[in-house]
Design a protein around this motif. Structure first.
Motif, PDB file in Angstrom:
ATOM      1  N   ALA A  16       5.644   5.758  22.325  1.00  0.00           N
ATOM      2  CA  ALA A  16       6.893   5.594  21.575  1.00  0.00           C
ATOM      3  C   ALA A  16       6.765   4.627  20.410  1.00  0.00           C
ATOM      4  CB  ALA A  16       8.007   5.137  22.513  1.00  0.00           C
ATOM      5  N   ASP A  17       5.786   3.733  20.452  1.00  0.00           N
ATOM      6  CA  ASP A  17       5.609   2.798  19.344  1.00  0.00           C
ATOM      7  C   ASP A  17       5.282   3.528  18.045  1.00  0.00           C
ATOM      8  OD1 ASP A  17       3.315   3.414  20.859  1.00  0.00           O
ATOM      9  OD2 ASP A  17       2.220   1.679  20.102  1.00  0.00           O
ATOM     10  N   ARG A  18       4.845   4.782  18.124  1.00  0.00           N
ATOM     11  CA  ARG A  18       4.544   5.578  16.926  1.00  0.00           C
ATOM     12  C   ARG A  18       5.804   6.134  16.279  1.00  0.00           C
ATOM     13  NH1 ARG A  18      -1.190   8.319  18.726  1.00  0.00           N
ATOM     14  NH2 ARG A  18      -2.057   6.341  19.420  1.00  0.00           N
ATOM     15  N   ALA A  19       6.938   6.015  16.969  1.00  0.00           N
ATOM     16  CA  ALA A  19       8.220   6.481  16.423  1.00  0.00           C
ATOM     17  C   ALA A  19       9.224   5.340  16.350  1.00  0.00           C
ATOM     18  CB  ALA A  19       8.778   7.605  17.287  1.00  0.00           C
TER      19      ALA A  19
ATOM     20  N   LEU B 115      12.448   5.345  14.309  1.00  0.00           N
ATOM     21  CA  LEU B 115      13.426   6.390  14.613  1.00  0.00           C
ATOM     22  C   LEU B 115      14.201   6.145  15.904  1.00  0.00           C
ATOM     23  CD1 LEU B 115      11.330   9.540  13.679  1.00  0.00           C
ATOM     24  CD2 LEU B 115      13.059   8.380  12.311  1.00  0.00           C
ATOM     25  N   LEU B 116      13.768   5.184  16.691  1.00  0.00           N
ATOM     26  CA  LEU B 116      14.440   4.945  17.972  1.00  0.00           C
ATOM     27  C   LEU B 116      15.839   4.375  17.744  1.00  0.00           C
ATOM     28  CD1 LEU B 116      11.499   3.460  20.071  1.00  0.00           C
ATOM     29  CD2 LEU B 116      12.365   5.804  20.065  1.00  0.00           C
ATOM     30  N   PRO B 117      16.790   4.777  18.578  1.00  0.00           N
ATOM     31  CA  PRO B 117      18.152   4.259  18.438  1.00  0.00           C
ATOM     32  C   PRO B 117      18.248   2.786  18.841  1.00  0.00           C
ATOM     33  CG  PRO B 117      17.957   5.595  20.413  1.00  0.00           C
ATOM     34  CD  PRO B 117      16.643   5.695  19.698  1.00  0.00           C
ATOM     35  N   ARG B 118      19.412   2.214  18.689  1.00  0.00           N
ATOM     36  CA  ARG B 118      19.614   0.798  19.043  1.00  0.00           C
ATOM     37  C   ARG B 118      19.472   0.559  20.536  1.00  0.00           C
ATOM     38  NH1 ARG B 118      24.837  -1.718  17.488  1.00  0.00           N
ATOM     39  NH2 ARG B 118      23.775  -3.499  18.353  1.00  0.00           N
ATOM     40  N   GLU B 119      19.882   1.545  21.338  1.00  0.00           N
ATOM     41  CA  GLU B 119      19.880   1.356  22.788  1.00  0.00           C
ATOM     42  C   GLU B 119      18.950   2.354  23.469  1.00  0.00           C
ATOM     43  OE1 GLU B 119      23.797   1.177  24.428  1.00  0.00           O
ATOM     44  OE2 GLU B 119      24.372  -0.492  23.123  1.00  0.00           O
TER      45      GLU B 119
ATOM     46  N   GLU C  40       5.464  10.837   8.846  1.00  0.00           N
ATOM     47  CA  GLU C  40       5.913  12.129   8.311  1.00  0.00           C
ATOM     48  C   GLU C  40       5.766  13.252   9.336  1.00  0.00           C
ATOM     49  OE1 GLU C  40       3.189  10.407   6.380  1.00  0.00           O
ATOM     50  OE2 GLU C  40       4.918   9.198   5.805  1.00  0.00           O
ATOM     51  N   GLU C  41       4.745  13.138  10.193  1.00  0.00           N
ATOM     52  CA  GLU C  41       4.526  14.162  11.205  1.00  0.00           C
ATOM     53  C   GLU C  41       5.669  14.224  12.215  1.00  0.00           C
ATOM     54  OE1 GLU C  41       0.038  14.600  12.318  1.00  0.00           O
ATOM     55  OE2 GLU C  41       0.424  12.482  11.844  1.00  0.00           O
ATOM     56  N   LEU C  42       6.332  13.098  12.429  1.00  0.00           N
ATOM     57  CA  LEU C  42       7.456  13.061  13.364  1.00  0.00           C
ATOM     58  C   LEU C  42       8.589  13.961  12.882  1.00  0.00           C
ATOM     59  CD1 LEU C  42       7.537   9.221  13.994  1.00  0.00           C
ATOM     60  CD2 LEU C  42       6.805  10.975  15.616  1.00  0.00           C
ATOM     61  N   TYR C  43       8.804  13.961  11.589  1.00  0.00           N
ATOM     62  CA  TYR C  43       9.881  14.783  11.023  1.00  0.00           C
ATOM     63  C   TYR C  43       9.544  16.265  11.116  1.00  0.00           C
ATOM     64  CZ  TYR C  43      11.488  10.302   9.316  1.00  0.00           C
ATOM     65  OH  TYR C  43      11.908   8.995   9.250  1.00  0.00           O
TER      66      TYR C  43
ATOM     67  N   TYR D 189      15.850  15.639  19.055  1.00  0.00           N
ATOM     68  CA  TYR D 189      15.698  15.322  20.470  1.00  0.00           C
ATOM     69  C   TYR D 189      16.268  13.943  20.792  1.00  0.00           C
ATOM     70  CZ  TYR D 189      12.796  19.431  20.631  1.00  0.00           C
ATOM     71  OH  TYR D 189      12.351  20.723  20.556  1.00  0.00           O
ATOM     72  N   LEU D 190      16.126  13.006  19.860  1.00  0.00           N
ATOM     73  CA  LEU D 190      16.653  11.657  20.078  1.00  0.00           C
ATOM     74  C   LEU D 190      18.178  11.660  20.103  1.00  0.00           C
ATOM     75  CD1 LEU D 190      14.237   9.569  17.833  1.00  0.00           C
ATOM     76  CD2 LEU D 190      14.143   9.915  20.309  1.00  0.00           C
ATOM     77  N   ALA D 191      18.777  12.590  19.391  1.00  0.00           N
ATOM     78  CA  ALA D 191      20.237  12.688  19.349  1.00  0.00           C
ATOM     79  C   ALA D 191      20.737  13.850  20.201  1.00  0.00           C
ATOM     80  CB  ALA D 191      20.699  12.868  17.899  1.00  0.00           C
ATOM     81  N   GLY D 192      19.864  14.402  21.040  1.00  0.00           N
ATOM     82  CA  GLY D 192      20.193  15.592  21.813  1.00  0.00           C
ATOM     83  C   GLY D 192      21.105  15.323  22.992  1.00  0.00           C
TER      84      GLY D 192
END
Length: 164
Positions: A116-119, A122-126, A94-97, A104-107
Protein backbone atom coordinates in the motif's frame (compact mmCIF):
# COMPACT_ATOMS: atom_id res chain seq x y z
CA UNK A 1 6.03 5.42 3.92
CA UNK A 2 2.53 6.54 4.78
CA UNK A 3 3.11 9.92 6.39
CA UNK A 4 -0.17 10.71 8.18
CA UNK A 5 -0.23 10.50 11.95
CA UNK A 6 -2.24 7.50 13.19
CA UNK A 7 -4.74 7.83 16.02
CA UNK A 8 -3.23 4.81 17.72
CA UNK A 9 -0.69 2.02 17.13
CA UNK A 10 -1.21 -1.53 18.42
CA UNK A 11 0.80 -4.70 17.89
CA UNK A 12 -0.06 -8.38 17.70
CA UNK A 13 2.49 -11.19 17.58
CA UNK A 14 1.49 -14.06 15.33
CA UNK A 15 3.28 -17.33 16.02
CA UNK A 16 2.50 -19.10 12.72
CA UNK A 17 0.86 -18.71 9.32
CA UNK A 18 -2.24 -20.41 10.74
CA UNK A 19 -2.34 -17.83 13.55
CA UNK A 20 -1.96 -15.02 10.97
CA UNK A 21 -4.83 -16.55 8.97
CA UNK A 22 -7.02 -16.66 12.12
CA UNK A 23 -6.29 -13.00 12.87
CA UNK A 24 -7.28 -12.20 9.29
CA UNK A 25 -10.52 -14.23 9.57
CA UNK A 26 -11.47 -12.35 12.72
CA UNK A 27 -10.72 -9.01 11.09
CA UNK A 28 -12.76 -10.01 8.05
CA UNK A 29 -15.72 -10.75 10.31
CA UNK A 30 -15.54 -7.22 11.73
CA UNK A 31 -15.27 -5.31 8.45
CA UNK A 32 -18.05 -3.31 6.78
CA UNK A 33 -18.66 -1.93 3.29
CA UNK A 34 -16.22 0.85 2.52
CA UNK A 35 -13.48 -0.37 4.87
CA UNK A 36 -9.87 -0.24 3.68
CA UNK A 37 -6.95 -2.25 5.04
CA UNK A 38 -3.53 -1.17 3.76
CA UNK A 39 -0.72 -3.71 4.12
CA UNK A 40 3.01 -3.05 4.09
CA UNK A 41 5.95 -5.30 4.84
CA UNK A 42 8.76 -7.21 3.23
CA UNK A 43 8.29 -9.98 0.71
CA UNK A 44 7.30 -13.15 2.58
CA UNK A 45 6.06 -11.32 5.68
CA UNK A 46 2.55 -12.79 5.52
CA UNK A 47 0.49 -10.09 3.80
CA UNK A 48 -1.20 -12.52 1.42
CA UNK A 49 -1.86 -15.03 4.22
CA UNK A 50 -3.54 -12.32 6.30
CA UNK A 51 -5.63 -11.17 3.33
CA UNK A 52 -6.74 -14.74 2.61
CA UNK A 53 -7.91 -14.87 6.22
CA UNK A 54 -9.86 -11.64 5.76
CA UNK A 55 -11.52 -13.08 2.65
CA UNK A 56 -12.45 -16.25 4.52
CA UNK A 57 -13.93 -14.10 7.30
CA UNK A 58 -16.10 -12.54 4.59
CA UNK A 59 -17.43 -15.94 3.53
CA UNK A 60 -15.16 -16.45 0.52
CA UNK A 61 -13.91 -20.02 0.07
CA UNK A 62 -10.15 -20.42 0.46
CA UNK A 63 -9.95 -22.39 -2.80
CA UNK A 64 -11.32 -19.38 -4.70
CA UNK A 65 -8.48 -17.09 -3.57
CA UNK A 66 -5.46 -16.31 -5.67
CA UNK A 67 -2.88 -13.57 -5.32
CA UNK A 68 -3.38 -10.80 -7.89
CA UNK A 69 0.36 -10.16 -8.35
CA UNK A 70 0.04 -10.24 -12.15
CA UNK A 71 -3.56 -9.06 -12.52
CA UNK A 72 -3.14 -6.33 -9.83
CA UNK A 73 -6.78 -6.60 -8.66
CA UNK A 74 -9.00 -9.59 -7.87
CA UNK A 75 -12.67 -9.17 -6.99
CA UNK A 76 -14.62 -11.66 -4.90
CA UNK A 77 -18.23 -12.03 -3.85
CA UNK A 78 -18.72 -12.89 -0.20
CA UNK A 79 -20.94 -11.34 2.45
CA UNK A 80 -19.92 -8.11 0.69
CA UNK A 81 -17.78 -7.50 -2.39
CA UNK A 82 -14.08 -7.87 -1.58
CA UNK A 83 -11.25 -6.29 -3.55
CA UNK A 84 -7.73 -7.70 -3.15
CA UNK A 85 -5.17 -5.34 -4.69
CA UNK A 86 -1.48 -6.25 -5.01
CA UNK A 87 0.76 -3.34 -6.01
CA UNK A 88 4.03 -5.31 -6.02
CA UNK A 89 4.51 -4.82 -9.78
CA UNK A 90 3.60 -1.10 -9.72
CA UNK A 91 6.65 1.10 -10.02
CA UNK A 92 5.17 4.50 -10.95
CA UNK A 93 2.20 6.42 -9.61
CA UNK A 94 0.80 6.78 -13.15
CA UNK A 95 0.34 3.01 -13.32
CA UNK A 96 -2.13 3.20 -10.43
CA UNK A 97 -4.46 5.34 -12.50
CA UNK A 98 -4.31 2.95 -15.46
CA UNK A 99 -5.67 0.10 -13.31
CA UNK A 100 -8.46 2.32 -11.92
CA UNK A 101 -7.46 2.05 -8.28
CA UNK A 102 -9.46 5.16 -7.30
CA UNK A 103 -12.70 3.34 -8.13
CA UNK A 104 -11.84 0.54 -5.73
CA UNK A 105 -10.82 2.92 -2.94
CA UNK A 106 -14.18 4.67 -3.23
CA UNK A 107 -16.10 1.46 -3.96
CA UNK A 108 -18.96 -0.18 -2.15
CA UNK A 109 -16.96 -3.18 -0.98
CA UNK A 110 -14.07 -3.94 1.34
CA UNK A 111 -10.57 -3.33 0.00
CA UNK A 112 -7.26 -4.88 1.08
CA UNK A 113 -4.09 -3.55 -0.55
CA UNK A 114 -0.70 -5.24 -0.48
CA UNK A 115 2.31 -2.92 -0.90
CA UNK A 116 0.00 0.00 0.00
CA UNK A 117 2.94 2.37 0.44
CA UNK A 118 3.08 2.49 -3.39
CA UNK A 119 -0.35 4.16 -3.41
CA UNK A 120 0.21 6.41 -0.41
CA UNK A 121 -1.03 9.61 -2.06
CA UNK A 122 -4.31 7.98 -3.07
CA UNK A 123 -5.26 6.53 0.30
CA UNK A 124 -8.19 8.19 2.06
CA UNK A 125 -7.93 9.95 5.42
CA UNK A 126 -9.29 6.95 7.32
CA UNK A 127 -8.07 3.35 7.01
CA UNK A 128 -6.21 0.64 8.92
CA UNK A 129 -2.56 0.10 8.03
CA UNK A 130 -0.99 -3.22 9.01
CA UNK A 131 2.77 -3.45 8.72
CA UNK A 132 3.85 -7.09 8.71
CA UNK A 133 7.30 -7.63 10.25
CA UNK A 134 9.23 -10.90 10.12
CA UNK A 135 10.17 -11.92 13.69
CA UNK A 136 11.53 -15.37 12.94
CA UNK A 137 10.93 -18.34 10.68
CA UNK A 138 7.23 -18.52 11.55
CA UNK A 139 6.54 -15.51 13.79
CA UNK A 140 5.24 -12.19 12.48
CA UNK A 141 4.66 -8.90 14.27
CA UNK A 142 1.57 -7.08 13.03
CA UNK A 143 1.90 -3.36 13.69
CA UNK A 144 -1.55 -1.81 13.27
CA UNK A 145 -1.82 1.93 12.70
CA UNK A 146 -5.38 3.23 12.91
CA UNK A 147 -6.33 6.34 10.95
CA UNK A 148 -9.80 7.30 12.16
CA UNK A 149 -12.06 6.22 15.01
CA UNK A 150 -13.56 3.20 13.25
CA UNK A 151 -10.12 1.78 12.58
CA UNK A 152 -8.98 2.59 16.11
CA UNK A 153 -11.84 0.43 17.34
CA UNK A 154 -10.95 -2.41 14.91
CA UNK A 155 -7.26 -2.38 15.87
CA UNK A 156 -8.03 -2.36 19.59
CA UNK A 157 -10.54 -5.17 19.20
CA UNK A 158 -7.97 -7.36 17.43
CA UNK A 159 -5.22 -6.48 19.90
CA UNK A 160 -7.44 -7.31 22.88
CA UNK A 161 -8.53 -10.63 21.34
CA UNK A 162 -5.11 -11.88 20.23
CA UNK A 163 -2.80 -10.47 22.92
CA UNK A 164 -4.01 -12.60 25.83
Amino acid sequence: MICREPNVVYEILSHSPNNTMEIGKRLGGLLHKGDLIAFTGDLGSGKTVMIKGIAMGLGIEEGDLTSPTFTIINEYEGIVRFYHIDLFRISKEEELYSVGIEEYLAGDGITAIEWADRAEKLLPREFLKINMLIEGEMARRLVMEAYGERYKWLAKRLKDEFNK
